[in-house]
Every structure is written in structure tokens, then in C-alpha cells.
Design a protein around this motif. Structure first.
Motif, short mmCIF file in Angstrom:
data_model
loop_
_atom_site.label_atom_id
_atom_site.label_comp_id
_atom_site.label_asym_id
_atom_site.label_seq_id
_atom_site.Cartn_x
_atom_site.Cartn_y
_atom_site.Cartn_z
N THR A 120 -5.22 -10.95 -0.16
CA THR A 120 -6.31 -10.82 -1.06
C THR A 120 -6.40 -10.98 -2.37
N ALA A 122 0.76 -1.25 0.09
CA ALA A 122 0.08 0.25 -0.47
C ALA A 122 0.95 1.06 0.48
N SER A 170 -2.40 7.56 -1.20
CA SER A 170 -3.40 8.38 -2.10
C SER A 170 -2.42 9.39 -2.30
N LYS A 194 -7.01 1.40 -2.42
CA LYS A 194 -5.98 1.27 -0.99
C LYS A 194 -7.16 -0.18 -1.24
N MET A 195 -6.44 -2.08 -0.71
CA MET A 195 -7.38 -3.19 -0.41
C MET A 195 -7.57 -2.94 1.53
N LYS A 196 -8.82 -3.55 1.92
CA LYS A 196 -8.86 -3.42 3.23
C LYS A 196 -8.59 -4.84 3.00
N ASP A 197 -7.67 -5.94 2.83
CA ASP A 197 -6.87 -6.96 3.17
C ASP A 197 -5.82 -7.48 1.77
N PRO A 198 -5.41 -6.44 2.23
CA PRO A 198 -4.05 -6.87 1.10
C PRO A 198 -3.82 -8.60 1.22
N THR A 239 -8.93 -8.52 -8.80
CA THR A 239 -8.22 -7.40 -7.57
C THR A 239 -9.35 -6.11 -8.49
#
Length: 97
Positions: free
Chosen positions: A84, A43, A46, A78-82, A89
Motif C-alpha cells: 500500500t 522494511a 527499527s 514499518k508498514m503492516k502492508d508494504p 504513506t
């Protein structure tokens, strides 16, 4: 910080590879097994490039003959759970071979 994706079967290693000028300086991530799926993500904050060019660059050094596959880069929200990260994606920009 890199996060490995769950559900992928390959393991990443840190290595300078076969060709390097300075082994300690030239270390990077490397796929540690043949014929496996790999996924890894990181991550970052931004940003906006409004009114400016956006240049994205990555380098891949293939030391073995690749029978089927390649390296892809996805840039997205940005992913909540990287862990995954994979296919599918969400992404805004994707490029690769």
C-alpha cells in the motif's frame, strides 16, 4: 526485500543502465516505462540514532529527459502492508527533488 506497491501502473526492471563500469556490479532498479507512477518499499529493523547524526543517501541516475516527476525517499514506521506504499504513506523524513 523490495515490495512493489499495488495501484501503481509502472513496472520495475533490474538493469545497469546506459552508463556503467561493470554491468553485473552496477545493476539497480529502474523504471521500465515512461509516464507512469511507481512505488516500491523495503522494511528494515527499527533503530535509534539518539546522540548521533543520521545520514541518509540515495542515488538517482536519470537517463532520459524527465518532463514531470522525480524520485522521492520516505523513511517511516514499518508498514503492516508494504504493497500500500504510496501517497499518502506515513513518514518521519521525506526528501527528493
Amino acid at each position: 526485500k523490495w515490495k512493489e506497491s499495488e495501484g501503481t501502473s509502472g513496472k520495475w526492471v533490474t538493469n545497469a543502465g546506459k552508463w556503467f563500469a561493470d554491468e553485473a556490479e552496477d545493476k539497480g532498479i529502474q523504471t521500465g516505462q515512461d509516464l507512469r507512477f511507481f512505488g516500491i518499499s523495503a522494511a528494515f529493523d527499527s533503530f535509534s540514532n539518539e546522540g548521533k547524526d543520521l545520514i541518509v543517501q540515495y542515488q538517482a541516475k536519470y537517463e532520459k529527459d524527465v518532463q514531470c516527476g522525480g524520485g522521492y525517499v520516505k523513511l517511516g514506521p514499518k508498514m503492516k502492508d508494504p504493497t500500500t506504499f504510496g501517497d499518502p504513506t506515513e513518514y518521519n523524513i521525506m526528501f527528493g527533488p
